[in-house]
Design a protein around this motif. Structure first.
Motif, PDB file in Angstrom:
ATOM      1  N   ARG A 153     -71.100  -3.291  49.484  1.00 53.83           N
ATOM      2  CA  ARG A 153     -71.882  -4.226  48.800  1.00 53.83           C
ATOM      3  C   ARG A 153     -70.406  -5.114  48.293  1.00 53.83           C
ATOM      4  NH1 ARG A 153     -74.861  -3.141  43.877  1.00 53.83           N
ATOM      5  NH2 ARG A 153     -76.067  -5.450  44.278  1.00 53.83           N
ATOM      6  N   THR A 154     -69.706  -4.033  47.771  1.00 57.72           N
ATOM      7  CA  THR A 154     -68.722  -4.833  47.369  1.00 57.72           C
ATOM      8  C   THR A 154     -67.604  -5.552  48.760  1.00 57.72           C
ATOM      9  OG1 THR A 154     -68.294  -2.835  46.062  1.00 57.72           O
ATOM     10  CG2 THR A 154     -65.980  -4.000  45.777  1.00 57.72           C
ATOM     11  N   ALA A 155     -67.566  -5.077  49.658  1.00 59.04           N
ATOM     12  CA  ALA A 155     -67.277  -5.497  50.932  1.00 59.04           C
ATOM     13  C   ALA A 155     -67.436  -6.875  50.875  1.00 59.04           C
ATOM     14  CB  ALA A 155     -66.530  -4.388  52.071  1.00 59.04           C
ATOM     15  N   ASN A 156     -69.331  -7.048  51.431  1.00 60.12           N
ATOM     16  CA  ASN A 156     -69.336  -8.385  51.557  1.00 60.12           C
ATOM     17  C   ASN A 156     -68.985  -8.986  50.487  1.00 60.12           C
ATOM     18  OD1 ASN A 156     -71.490  -7.990  54.444  1.00 60.12           O
ATOM     19  ND2 ASN A 156     -71.511  -6.213  53.048  1.00 60.12           N
ATOM     20  N   ALA A 157     -69.299  -9.030  49.263  1.00 58.04           N
ATOM     21  CA  ALA A 157     -68.735  -9.725  48.187  1.00 58.04           C
ATOM     22  C   ALA A 157     -67.902 -10.597  48.276  1.00 58.04           C
ATOM     23  CB  ALA A 157     -69.451  -9.206  46.913  1.00 58.04           C
ATOM     24  N   ILE A 158     -66.777  -9.255  48.615  1.00 54.89           N
ATOM     25  CA  ILE A 158     -65.681  -9.853  48.513  1.00 54.89           C
ATOM     26  C   ILE A 158     -65.050 -11.472  49.640  1.00 54.89           C
ATOM     27  CG2 ILE A 158     -62.747  -9.480  48.910  1.00 54.89           C
ATOM     28  CD1 ILE A 158     -63.235  -6.794  47.398  1.00 54.89           C
ATOM     29  N   LYS A 208     -67.914 -13.241  51.641  1.00 52.78           N
ATOM     30  CA  LYS A 208     -68.576 -14.108  50.686  1.00 52.78           C
ATOM     31  C   LYS A 208     -67.952 -14.697  49.270  1.00 52.78           C
ATOM     32  CE  LYS A 208     -73.478 -12.155  51.495  1.00 52.78           C
ATOM     33  NZ  LYS A 208     -74.071 -11.915  50.799  1.00 52.78           N
ATOM     34  N   ALA A 209     -66.435 -14.395  48.965  1.00 48.74           N
ATOM     35  CA  ALA A 209     -66.019 -15.488  48.327  1.00 48.74           C
ATOM     36  C   ALA A 209     -64.959 -16.594  49.654  1.00 48.74           C
ATOM     37  CB  ALA A 209     -64.838 -14.428  47.678  1.00 48.74           C
ATOM     38  N   CYS A 210     -64.906 -15.773  50.089  1.00 46.89           N
ATOM     39  CA  CYS A 210     -64.197 -17.578  51.948  1.00 46.89           C
ATOM     40  C   CYS A 210     -65.179 -18.362  51.192  1.00 46.89           C
ATOM     41  CB  CYS A 210     -64.245 -16.580  52.814  1.00 46.89           C
ATOM     42  SG  CYS A 210     -63.327 -14.961  52.833  1.00 46.89           S
ATOM     43  N   PHE A 211     -66.552 -18.151  51.150  1.00 46.95           N
ATOM     44  CA  PHE A 211     -67.296 -18.840  50.828  1.00 46.95           C
ATOM     45  C   PHE A 211     -67.176 -20.599  49.971  1.00 46.95           C
ATOM     46  CE2 PHE A 211     -69.030 -16.633  54.213  1.00 46.95           C
ATOM     47  CZ  PHE A 211     -68.493 -17.496  55.265  1.00 46.95           C
ATOM     48  N   HIS A 212     -66.619 -19.919  49.184  1.00 41.13           N
ATOM     49  CA  HIS A 212     -66.429 -19.990  47.316  1.00 41.13           C
ATOM     50  C   HIS A 212     -65.990 -21.899  47.167  1.00 41.13           C
ATOM     51  CE1 HIS A 212     -65.755 -20.401  43.240  1.00 41.13           C
ATOM     52  NE2 HIS A 212     -66.931 -19.638  42.675  1.00 41.13           N
ATOM     53  N   HIS A 221     -67.332  -4.127  57.960  1.00 44.84           N
ATOM     54  CA  HIS A 221     -68.872  -3.866  57.533  1.00 44.84           C
ATOM     55  C   HIS A 221     -69.415  -5.285  56.495  1.00 44.84           C
ATOM     56  CE1 HIS A 221     -68.303   0.516  57.216  1.00 44.84           C
ATOM     57  NE2 HIS A 221     -66.815   0.521  56.616  1.00 44.84           N
ATOM     58  N   LEU A 222     -69.151  -5.685  57.443  1.00 45.28           N
ATOM     59  CA  LEU A 222     -70.318  -7.433  57.591  1.00 45.28           C
ATOM     60  C   LEU A 222     -71.323  -7.343  57.618  1.00 45.28           C
ATOM     61  CD1 LEU A 222     -67.491 -10.180  58.293  1.00 45.28           C
ATOM     62  CD2 LEU A 222     -68.714  -9.728  56.413  1.00 45.28           C
ATOM     63  N   ILE A 223     -72.156  -7.503  56.953  1.00 40.43           N
ATOM     64  CA  ILE A 223     -73.813  -7.296  57.865  1.00 40.43           C
ATOM     65  C   ILE A 223     -74.031  -7.906  58.464  1.00 40.43           C
ATOM     66  CG2 ILE A 223     -76.010  -7.959  56.438  1.00 40.43           C
ATOM     67  CD1 ILE A 223     -75.079  -7.435  53.424  1.00 40.43           C
ATOM     68  N   ASP A 224     -73.484  -9.542  58.573  1.00 42.50           N
ATOM     69  CA  ASP A 224     -74.064 -10.687  60.174  1.00 42.50           C
ATOM     70  C   ASP A 224     -72.555 -10.814  59.982  1.00 42.50           C
ATOM     71  OD1 ASP A 224     -74.795 -12.173  61.425  1.00 42.50           O
ATOM     72  OD2 ASP A 224     -75.473 -13.587  60.168  1.00 42.50           O
ATOM     73  N   PRO A 225     -72.080 -10.353  60.977  1.00 37.48           N
ATOM     74  CA  PRO A 225     -70.339 -10.762  61.708  1.00 37.48           C
ATOM     75  C   PRO A 225     -70.633 -12.004  62.079  1.00 37.48           C
ATOM     76  CG  PRO A 225     -70.888  -8.665  62.093  1.00 37.48           C
ATOM     77  CD  PRO A 225     -72.184  -9.253  61.125  1.00 37.48           C
ATOM     78  N   GLN A 226     -71.475 -12.201  63.504  1.00 38.33           N
ATOM     79  CA  GLN A 226     -71.800 -13.829  64.001  1.00 38.33           C
ATOM     80  C   GLN A 226     -71.880 -14.462  63.360  1.00 38.33           C
ATOM     81  OE1 GLN A 226     -71.594 -13.656  67.476  1.00 38.33           O
ATOM     82  NE2 GLN A 226     -71.270 -15.369  66.888  1.00 38.33           N
ATOM     83  N   GLY A 227     -73.016 -14.781  62.135  1.00 42.29           N
ATOM     84  CA  GLY A 227     -73.442 -15.651  61.007  1.00 42.29           C
ATOM     85  C   GLY A 227     -72.005 -16.550  60.226  1.00 42.29           C
ATOM     86  N   PHE A 228     -71.010 -14.800  59.524  1.00 40.86           N
ATOM     87  CA  PHE A 228     -70.071 -15.145  58.914  1.00 40.86           C
ATOM     88  C   PHE A 228     -68.739 -15.887  60.045  1.00 40.86           C
ATOM     89  CE2 PHE A 228     -65.874 -13.672  57.297  1.00 40.86           C
ATOM     90  CZ  PHE A 228     -66.184 -13.711  55.171  1.00 40.86           C
ATOM     91  N   ALA A 229     -69.045 -15.385  61.347  1.00 41.71           N
ATOM     92  CA  ALA A 229     -67.494 -16.023  61.503  1.00 41.71           C
ATOM     93  C   ALA A 229     -68.634 -17.775  62.338  1.00 41.71           C
ATOM     94  CB  ALA A 229     -67.648 -15.271  62.797  1.00 41.71           C
ATOM     95  N   GLU A 230     -68.942 -17.775  62.072  1.00 35.93           N
ATOM     96  CA  GLU A 230     -69.863 -19.190  62.802  1.00 35.93           C
ATOM     97  C   GLU A 230     -69.545 -20.331  61.146  1.00 35.93           C
ATOM     98  OE1 GLU A 230     -73.443 -19.460  63.820  1.00 35.93           O
ATOM     99  OE2 GLU A 230     -72.927 -18.251  65.961  1.00 35.93           O
ATOM    100  N   LYS A 231     -69.796 -19.239  60.888  1.00 37.74           N
ATOM    101  CA  LYS A 231     -69.715 -20.074  58.811  1.00 37.74           C
ATOM    102  C   LYS A 231     -68.725 -20.618  58.531  1.00 37.74           C
ATOM    103  CE  LYS A 231     -72.149 -20.010  54.485  1.00 37.74           C
ATOM    104  NZ  LYS A 231     -73.028 -19.961  53.421  1.00 37.74           N
ATOM    105  N   LEU A 232     -67.068 -19.263  58.757  1.00 35.43           N
ATOM    106  CA  LEU A 232     -66.489 -20.020  58.370  1.00 35.43           C
ATOM    107  C   LEU A 232     -65.565 -20.515  59.834  1.00 35.43           C
ATOM    108  CD1 LEU A 232     -63.735 -18.312  56.600  1.00 35.43           C
ATOM    109  CD2 LEU A 232     -63.673 -16.683  58.354  1.00 35.43           C
TER     110      LEU A 232
END
Length: 659
Positions: free
Chosen positions: A75-80, A82-86, A181-192
């Motif tokens: 949870r903490t790793a994913n929160a950190i 997700k801060a890349c999209f702030h 430990h990303l929950i959705d690494p594919q979505g995270f990479a595409e969004k970033l």
């Protein structure tokens, strides 16, 4: 958290340390999950809010607790992450820098721990060298050759210890990264990546986003096809931070990406960096990048391109020649057939080839159980030799289709139990041929003499098929059929016989697969391996690795999982490259060289100043000469003076050319 937003610096530090230490004390003995979850929800809500100051303090607190392994969960790793999209760029930069710096921290910790792991008994690598190699290094050859053999053994032991340490680290799951430990690494990479394409940040921030995307692609082996054309625009030797960019390109390559998607980027790197008019630094970096990409995707390399790149091994620059030789070393293991014969050396597997795109090796049994079977086969030599002969003959019958089609039925001679069905099918097909031929049984009740005569006849008569039809009618009417006659029948058969032979080759393949499965299952009485068996497998595997390491000069191609975990260091892409010094650095080097040197003096002055005795000329002056020698010397000097006086008044100094 509210106090940390105030203007007083000391108050901010006090409030921050209070939050960290109170949460650490709360989780010191055991994890208090209900309280942790409640506090995490508060932190996450503050981090996702629009207020930049509060969100930044929340991100700093989360990063510190995660680094101290107090809140060390997904949870903490994913929160950190997700801060890349702030919406605030400062918070995005802080999150990106934490993710990138965490990789460096982990690498430093691993390197420190690896030096201590050699002393531990639990992770002590097991190295087993052959007695023959150790004996040769100690007792055979000259002193220099023994020294070389000992050094080779030491290199092999070091490489095996390193590989075993890496595999033990991988099995014990000591590697950790928040990106892991990303929950959705594919979505995270595409969004970033979409944010990277649209953002107007400065170049350093874009490079940080690009590095994180490449790390996620390599770590989770994602497919993001638009990322490689984006990198291709920036691949130029004069580009700023080009080694970091190329390291990101290497990190984003893995065996699940289609080679067609990476090929334009690969060609761009070769064309821009590796050519005769390029600088030596660019050529060396380009060759190193090509090697790292081919280590992950060997299908990109062609034989013509590889032979052109290998020619740089003759370069006088150490960085270029070393990079070209490392490329040769890689392809000696990956695909030796792409190299010319003189560059192949002595590869361990001459027929090695890279796996095709999408090809996966699926384990159908316990890894290393075949080594156990080979070891048991060596102990029981008689049984093992028979089984090996049967397997070899089966493999020969399956692999050599031409011999099968021409009637070389080797597998049918050995496998008596499995050929009943095949013979019945052959007889059924032969009956249809006999009906047309009209040959009786009495014509064919011959002895072995007739078979010898058949072999001695001309090929034209055999192709007519009369004798083969006679043998077929004999088989169809139920008379006993010998193996030799079946071999002859297939050897000189028509197209129907060839189809029958192809059918039997398929059956032989099935029998071979069944024999292998039966051999594996019959390894023990109940098919279950004991602890002694696993220990034996471990020892045999260590012996095999030692043998391979000695043959490979200490080089081993890592697996795709090891490559995905490993972080590509941009500094290693510039190995052996001499960096240009500035004017101040060159002056500092010159002054440092002058410090030990004394003041400049002429050579004559240095000779006169020297201590340690007289020179030879000075000793000659003091030498005690006999009386006759003294008189001769005086007379000689007198004559020289007389001649000099005679020549003193004359203009002409040389000898006359006429008399």
């Amino acid at each position: 958290m509210e106090l940390q937003t105030l203007g007083d610096r000391n108050l901010r530090k006090l409030a921050f340390s209070h939050v960290i230490h109170s949460i650490k004390r709360m989780n010191q003995k055991n994890k208090n999950e209900p309280k942790n979850r409640a506090l995490q929800n508060i932190m996450f809500s503050i981090l996702q809010a629009e207020d930049e100051t509060r969100a930044r303090r929340a991100l700093t607190t989360l990063c510190e607790l995660h680094r101290r392994k107090v809140w060390f969960d997904e949870r903490t790793a994913n929160a950190i992450c997700k801060a890349c999209f702030h919406s605030s760029s400062r918070i995005m930069i802080a999150a990106l820098s934490f993710l990138l710096d965490y990789e460096k921290i982990e690498d430093d910790d691993d390197s420190d721990a690896s030096s201590d792991e050699d002393d531990l008994t639990t992770h002590n690598p097991q190295v087993i060298l052959s007695k023959e190699a150790v004996y040769k290094a100690q007792h055979k050859g000259t002193t220099s050759s023994k020294k070389k053999k000992k050094a080779k053994l030491q290199r092999a032991m070091r490489s095996m210890k390193k590989q075993q340490r890496l595999s033990s680290e991988k099995s014990s799951l000591t590697y950790y990264s928040p990106l892991n430990h990303l929950i959705d690494p594919q979505g995270f990479a595409e969004k970033l990546f979409s944010r990277l394409q649209t953002c107007n940040e400065r170049f350093e921030v874009k490079m940080m986003i690009l590095k994180v995307i490449a790390r996620i692609i390599g770590l989770h082996r994602l497919i993001l096809l638009n990322f490689y054309p984006f990198l291709q625009k920036y691949v130029q030797p004069h580009q700023r931070d080009i080694t970091n960019l190329l390291a990101a390109a290497v990190q984003a390559c893995h065996d699940m990406v289609p080679p067609d998607a990476v090929e334009p980027l690969f060609k761009q790197i070769v064309n821009q960096f590796v050519h005769d008019r390029s600088r030596t630094e660019a050529i060396a970096v380009g060759l190193n990048v090509v090697r790292e990409i081919c280590l992950r995707m060997p299908l990109l390399m062609t034989d013509d391109l590889l032979q052109d790149l290998v020619l740089y091994k003759k370069s006088h620059e150490k960085a270029v020649s070393a990079a070209a030789r490392s490329l040769i070393t890689l392809f000696r293991e990956v695909c030796p057939s792409l190299l010319v014969k003189k560059d192949r050396g002595r590869p361990t597997d001459p027929k090695a080839r890279p796996r095709a795109f999408g090809e996966v090796s699926v384990a159908s049994n316990v890894p290393g159980v075949e080594l156990l079977q080979d070891g048991d086969g060596n102990e029981s030599a008689s049984d093992g030799s028979d089984d090996d002969n049967d397997n070899k003959e089966n493999i020969d019958t399956d692999g050599d289709e031409e011999n099968q089609l021409s009637g070389d039925a080797i597998g049918s001679e050995d496998d008596d139990s499995g050929d009943d069905n095949a013979i019945d099918e052959d007889n059924d097909t032969n009956n249809s041929i006999d009906d047309d031929s009209g040959v009786s049984e009495d014509d064919l009740d011959g002895d072995d003499d007739e078979e010898v005569e058949l072999e001695a006849e001309d090929v034209d008569e055999l192709e007519e098929g009369c004798d083969s039809k006679n043998s077929e009618s004999d088989a169809g009417d139920g008379s006993p059929v010998t193996k030799e006659s079946m071999a002859k029948k297939r050897k000189f058969s028509d197209f129907d016989g060839q189809l029958i032979a192809a059918d039997t080759s398929l059956r032989a393949l099935k029998r071979l697969a069944e024999a292998k499965i039966g051999c594996v299952s019959s390894d023990s009485s109940d098919g279950i391996l004991s602890n002694e068996d696993f220990q034996r497998i471990k020892e045999l595997k260590a012996k095999k690795e030692a043998k391979i390491a000695l043959a490979q000069q200490g080089f081993k191609v890592p697996s795709s999982d090891q490559l995905s975990i490993k972080r590509v260091d941009p500094v290693k892409l510039e190995a052996h490259v001499r960096q240009k010094l500035s004017k101040e650095e060159r002056l500092a080097l010159i002054r440092a060289g002058r410090e030990d040197r004394g003041k400049y003096m002429a050579r004559a002055a240095i000779k006169q100043k020297k201590t340690g005795g007289l020179s030879n000329r000075q000793k000659e002056h003091k030498k005690a000469m006999p009386l006759a020698a003294k008189r001769a010397k005086v007379a000689k000097s007198r004559q020289e003076k007389k001649k000099k006086q005679q020549r003193a008044g004359k203009q002409f100094r040389g000898r006359k050319a006429w008399k």
